[in-house]
Design a protein around this motif. Structure first.
Motif, PDB file in Angstrom:
ATOM      1  N   GLY A  81       0.823  -1.205   0.000  1.00  0.00           N
ATOM      2  CA  GLY A  81       0.000   0.000   0.000  1.00  0.00           C
ATOM      3  C   GLY A  81       0.854   1.252   0.000  1.00  0.00           C
ATOM      4  O   GLY A  81       0.545   2.239  -0.677  1.00  0.00           O
ATOM      5  N   GLY A  82       1.962   1.240   0.753  1.00  0.00           N
ATOM      6  CA  GLY A  82       2.878   2.369   0.767  1.00  0.00           C
ATOM      7  C   GLY A  82       3.570   2.559  -0.568  1.00  0.00           C
ATOM      8  O   GLY A  82       3.773   3.699  -1.018  1.00  0.00           O
ATOM      9  N   LEU A  83       3.935   1.465  -1.228  1.00  0.00           N
ATOM     10  CA  LEU A  83       4.548   1.565  -2.553  1.00  0.00           C
ATOM     11  C   LEU A  83       3.582   2.193  -3.549  1.00  0.00           C
ATOM     12  O   LEU A  83       3.968   3.029  -4.379  1.00  0.00           O
ATOM     13  N   LEU A  84       2.305   1.814  -3.456  1.00  0.00           N
ATOM     14  CA  LEU A  84       1.305   2.403  -4.337  1.00  0.00           C
ATOM     15  C   LEU A  84       1.175   3.904  -4.074  1.00  0.00           C
ATOM     16  O   LEU A  84       1.031   4.707  -5.012  1.00  0.00           O
ATOM     17  N   ALA A  85       1.255   4.303  -2.808  1.00  0.00           N
ATOM     18  CA  ALA A  85       1.188   5.725  -2.471  1.00  0.00           C
ATOM     19  C   ALA A  85       2.377   6.487  -3.048  1.00  0.00           C
ATOM     20  O   ALA A  85       2.242   7.651  -3.450  1.00  0.00           O
ATOM     21  N   ASP A  86       3.559   5.851  -3.099  1.00  0.00           N
ATOM     22  CA  ASP A  86       4.730   6.496  -3.690  1.00  0.00           C
ATOM     23  C   ASP A  86       4.599   6.616  -5.203  1.00  0.00           C
ATOM     24  O   ASP A  86       5.093   7.568  -5.808  1.00  0.00           O
TER      25      ASP A  86
END
Length: 423
Positions: A81-86
């Motif tokens: 989820g954090g990678l998608l936010a980046d």
């Protein structure tokens, strides 16, 4: 001799230093308003869900398991989820996640209102909210630095922490009163409506004024890269470890507090709501103090953990409800001080290209640890006594703060001394 007119009370001194500079930013102001409404709704629903489970099962263990299911996806898939936010436009991610969360809450409310809800349904809907939160939380947390300039980030994060904690108290109080007087279903319905306010605030933002840093290209191993980055950076790793321990055992209030209200003090939803409102009042006070700060040190994080752990321990041992309310002011004060310092530390010190993934690891530590801590705290409260659910968190917070203090203080001293002069 100092004149009476020249003296100021500590409270007035804090207020005189309190700054709301970040709210001068139009996009942040809209985000702030939307989040305030959303958190109030979320905690109204949290009260309703906790007592729904207790009504259906009467089990603290079941309450812990439902909480674990809701936060299990964050524990398992948070880094992605954090990678998608980046990689993606954070505002657009939030438009999707907030819409989905509103739909799930509306479904929850409809099933409760029609008396069709049962424990399997509770588990499925809790899991659905957990999946949405995998993508929502890191996008929401990492959006704040994109809305304000760096010099306003500490103020923005602190103000955001104030509204989250105060709205939690307000939402829990409203939820307790509404659930007791009008039924649980209305709490779910009002939370569903609150997501509409968030979506509206996101749509009203000026996208041209949102900073867009360099986004990582798509390649394999980016989640492992973020984990290596954090584990190799002591001033990121130590705060995340502290957050993981406290998130696992201390930040389990949706499990420990309903049990304490019902079993230790023989109360109901209104009692629980009043307890959370008292914590909200303490959080407001702590937020005012935090917002007046202009510096953020690692040592202050350890000291905040010591204070918070002491307050939680005292709350677990309070002999009656009057004392409990008094001590919960300190719990609320400590919670916002600790969480805002930890969050600001990570957001200021993380590389901007890694910020989404770093904040996803923060979310795993703070919220995703619930699948481990929720059942432990629930089982302790059910089998050892309601006070033990809270006491575990207090002891754990004190222990990790004592252990981390020397290392955090050493990092602060090294940074204060600066680089050694060249020979």
């Amino acid at each position: 001799m100092t004149s009476r007119a020249g003296k100021r009370s500590p409270g007035r001194a804090v207020l005189s230093r309190l700054r709301f500079d970040a709210l001068g930013n139009r996009n942040y102001r809209r985000f702030f308003v939307g989040q305030t409404v959303s958190v109030i709704g979320t905690w109204m629903e949290s009260v309703a869900q906790s007592f729904l489970v207790l009504q259906l099962t009467g089990s603290g263990t079941q309450l812990g398991l439902v909480t674990a299911v809701r936060f299990g996806p964050m524990f398992l898939f948070g880094p992605w989820g954090g990678l998608l936010a980046d990689r993606l436009d954070k505002r657009r991610v939030l438009l999707v996640t907030q819409t989905l969360a509103g739909g799930i809450s509306a479904t929850f409310g409809a099933l409760v209102a029609t008396h069709l809800v049962a424990m399997p349904v509770v588990y499925v809907l809790a899991l659905g909210l957990g999946v949405v939160n995998v993508f929502d939380n890191p996008a929401r947390e990492s959006l704040v630095p994109d809305l304000v300039p760096r010099e306003l980030l500490l103020n923005a994060v602190t103000l955001n922490s104030i509204t989250v904690h105060v709205a939690r108290g307000v939402g829990a109080a409203f939820g307790g009163v509404i659930a007791a007087a009008l039924g649980l279903a209305l709490c779910f319905g009002l939370n569903a409506l609150s997501f509409g306010v968030v979506v509206g605030s996101l749509l009203m933002m000026n996208s041209r004024e949102i900073a867009r840093g360099a986004r990582p290209s798509r390649q394999r191993g980016q989640v492992r890269e973020a984990i290596r980055y954090v584990t190799g950076t002591a001033d990121l790793l130590l705060p995340i470890v502290m957050v993981a321990v406290t998130g696992t055992l201390a930040w389990e209030f949706p499990v420990s507090m309903p049990l304490l209200a019902r079993e230790a003090f023989h109360g109901n939803t209104a009692t629980y709501g009043a307890m959370m409102a008292t914590m909200g009042a303490g959080a407001l006070l702590g937020g005012l103090v935090s917002a007046s700060r202009t510096r953020n040190t690692l040592t202050s994080l350890a000291l905040a953990g010591l204070g918070w752990g002491s307050a939680i321990t005292a709350a677990a041992l309070a002999p009656n409800l009057a004392v409990e309310y008094l001590v919960l002011v300190g719990v609320g004060y400590g919670s916002i001080t600790f969480s805002s310092l930890a969050k600001t530390t990570l957001q200021l010190r993380a590389d901007p290209a890694m910020r989404g993934r770093v904040m996803a690891l923060w979310a795993i530590a703070w919220l995703g640890s619930t699948p481990i801590g929720g059942p432990i705290v629930g089982a302790a409260g059910e089998h050892l006594g309601a006070r033990w659910g809270l006491l575990l968190g207090g002891i754990a917070t004190l222990a990790i703060s004592v252990a981390a203090y020397p290392r955090l203080r050493a990092i602060d001293r090294r940074e204060a001394e600066g680089p050694a002069p060249l020979g």
